[in-house]
Design an enzyme around this catalytic site. Structure first.
Site, PDB file in Angstrom:
ATOM      1  N   GLY A 175      -9.564  -5.018   2.464  1.00 10.75           N
ATOM      2  CA  GLY A 175      -8.548  -5.177   3.506  1.00 10.75           C
ATOM      3  C   GLY A 175      -8.648  -4.108   4.577  1.00 10.75           C
ATOM      4  O   GLY A 175      -9.696  -3.494   4.786  1.00 10.75           O
ATOM      5  N   ASP A 176      -7.523  -3.845   5.220  1.00 11.92           N
ATOM      6  CA  ASP A 176      -7.524  -2.912   6.357  1.00 11.92           C
ATOM      7  C   ASP A 176      -7.394  -1.449   5.948  1.00 11.92           C
ATOM      8  O   ASP A 176      -7.726  -0.556   6.732  1.00 11.92           O
ATOM      9  CB  ASP A 176      -6.379  -3.253   7.313  1.00 11.92           C
ATOM     10  CG  ASP A 176      -5.002  -3.035   6.668  1.00 11.92           C
ATOM     11  OD1 ASP A 176      -4.766  -3.641   5.604  1.00 11.92           O
ATOM     12  OD2 ASP A 176      -4.192  -2.291   7.227  1.00 11.92           O
ATOM     13  N   THR A 205       0.499  -1.189   6.638  1.00 12.17           N
ATOM     14  CA  THR A 205       0.667  -1.926   5.389  1.00 12.17           C
ATOM     15  C   THR A 205       0.984  -3.382   5.720  1.00 12.17           C
ATOM     16  O   THR A 205       1.764  -3.654   6.625  1.00 12.17           O
ATOM     17  CB  THR A 205       1.798  -1.329   4.519  1.00 12.17           C
ATOM     18  OG1 THR A 205       2.077  -2.227   3.429  1.00 12.17           O
ATOM     19  CG2 THR A 205       3.079  -1.124   5.311  1.00 12.17           C
ATOM     20  N   GLY A 206       0.370  -4.303   4.989  1.00 11.72           N
ATOM     21  CA  GLY A 206       0.627  -5.718   5.242  1.00 11.72           C
ATOM     22  C   GLY A 206      -0.586  -6.569   4.932  1.00 11.72           C
ATOM     23  O   GLY A 206      -1.448  -6.188   4.131  1.00 11.72           O
ATOM     24  N   THR A 232       0.860  -1.165   0.000  1.00  9.82           N
ATOM     25  CA  THR A 232       0.000   0.000   0.000  1.00  9.82           C
ATOM     26  C   THR A 232       0.906   1.227   0.000  1.00  9.82           C
ATOM     27  O   THR A 232       2.126   1.104   0.025  1.00  9.82           O
ATOM     28  CB  THR A 232      -0.874   0.060   1.271  1.00  9.82           C
ATOM     29  OG1 THR A 232      -0.007   0.104   2.410  1.00  9.82           O
ATOM     30  CG2 THR A 232      -1.766  -1.153   1.403  1.00  9.82           C
ATOM     31  N   ARG A 241     -13.359  -8.544  -1.902  1.00  8.38           N
ATOM     32  CA  ARG A 241     -12.533  -8.497  -0.692  1.00  8.38           C
ATOM     33  C   ARG A 241     -12.074  -7.073  -0.371  1.00  8.38           C
ATOM     34  O   ARG A 241     -11.654  -6.327  -1.234  1.00  8.38           O
ATOM     35  CB  ARG A 241     -11.319  -9.413  -0.874  1.00  8.38           C
ATOM     36  CG  ARG A 241     -10.345  -9.441   0.317  1.00  8.38           C
ATOM     37  CD  ARG A 241      -9.186  -8.501   0.140  1.00  8.38           C
ATOM     38  NE  ARG A 241      -8.198  -8.625   1.247  1.00  8.38           N
ATOM     39  CZ  ARG A 241      -7.170  -7.812   1.422  1.00  8.38           C
ATOM     40  NH1 ARG A 241      -6.961  -6.817   0.573  1.00  8.38           N
ATOM     41  NH2 ARG A 241      -6.333  -7.989   2.436  1.00  8.38           N
TER      42      ARG A 241
END
Length: 344
Positions: free
Chosen positions: A240-241, A261-262, A210, A238
């Site tokens: 993500g965070d 990020t991850g 990101t 989907r």
């Protein structure tokens, strides 16, 4: 027994005992009040009036120096340097924190090197679906968009959600309609797709990178933002965070501003960005110590990987990650500046 003789002694005992019992409670209340008023600091010095700090990331992952050519290393450093210098210039001119975050992340979204905006990884069906969020520490207002396909700069749409709506998170076609109403630039989805992203999809390369930015402006206000193309080959819408406030992005003037990020699923489960802020607030520990506890203990215990960048209320910056690399650049309140890509 003559109780009339005992009563005066009982009265005297109560008069002296009750204040003694109340002292611990008074101290506890005072301690809580001080905790809310005084943010934890990394260094035992006051922030210089008019100073600022900024830290940027371009994603984390298990890559090493051997995985990148010298040209690629130079290109990443150049992109980070230019974004950092833009952010510094805006901050030095007195621009507000969330505006600076937006402008810096727009630069990274427009650069095909990163998994955000142009150059974002693709879904299983071959589309680019983008997420972004931004948060302001002064009033903890926030905005985010998720699963958008036609907004050229998702971070600008996120800021519009924060500043021009009563909502925090808009998704999909609704977010795109909102951005059109706000006169934000629209593009065909093909704009985001590059040869590099198409090759990644065919190779089913799992990429979670990101871009993010955290800022302390000259007025002492914090802000953070995050933007991403998400997970390569993702399916079923989907998310993500990155667009989740408290997981991928957080800002609170009392503690810190964070961009993560991850592997997003793990960051959501832990509420990583907010967890770091909460540890600083309630345990009165530094940004780096709190981030280490979350990334190297809580995240690793679950089996997740990734990292964060952050800046605290005094302009101390931190980049903590459990991967071999993270593209990052910073300038702290003392004027220390660096650009790094690997864990060493």
């Amino acid at each position: 027994m003559n109780t009339s003789k005992i009563r005066p002694y009982l009265f005297i005992l109560l008069v002296f005992a009750i204040p003694l019992l109340l002292i611990p409670l008074i101290k506890m209340a005072k301690s809580d009040s001080q905790l809310l008023q005084k943010p934890p600091v990394e260094q035992n010095v006051e922030r210089l009036q008019g100073s600022y700090a900024i830290i940027i990331h371009g994603g984390s992952g298990n890559f090493t120096a051997d995985d990148l050519s010298e040209t690629e290393k130079l290109n990443y450093k150049k992109a980070l340097f230019e974004a950092l210098e833009t952010g510094k210039s805006l901050l030095a001119s007195g621009r507000e924190a969330s505006f600076v975050v937006e402008q810096v992340l727009k630069m990274l979204e427009n650069n095909p090197l990163f998994n955000a905006g142009k150059g974002a990884v693709l879904t299983h069906e071959g589309h680019a679906e983008l997420d972004a969020s931004i948060m302001r520490g002064k009033d903890r207002n926030a905005g985010a968009v998720a699963g958008v396909r036609t907004i050229r700069n998702p971070i600008s749409a996120a800021r519009m959600v924060m500043d021009s709506s009563v909502h925090v998170l808009l998704s999909g076609r609704g977010a795109e309609a909102f951005s059109q109403a706000m006169n934000l630039e629209q593009v065909d989805n093909s704009y985001f797709i590059t040869n590099k992203s198409q090759k990644r999809l065919k190779a089913v390369v799992d990429k979670h990178g990101t871009v993010g930015c955290a800022v302390l402006d000259t007025e002492g206000n914090l802000a953070a933002g995050t933007s991403t193309g998400g997970m390569n080959n993702k399916r079923w819408g989907r998310i993500g965070d990155s667009p989740i406030i408290g997981a991928g992005t957080w800002a609170d003037n009392q503690t810190c501003a964070i961009s993560a990020t991850g592997w997003g699923e793990y960051f959501i489960r832990l509420g990583v960005a907010h967890e770091i802020s909460a540890l600083m607030r309630y345990k009165e520990i530094s940004l780096t110590e709190a981030a280490n506890q979350v990334i190297h203990k809580q995240l690793e215990e679950l089996g997740g990987y990734g990292g964060i960048i952050g800046v605290d209320a005094f302009g101390n910056v931190s980049a903590v990650f459990n991967t071999t690399g993270m593209y990052r650049a910073y300038c702290d309140a003392q004027g220390n500046q660096q650009i790094k890509m690997f864990s060493n």
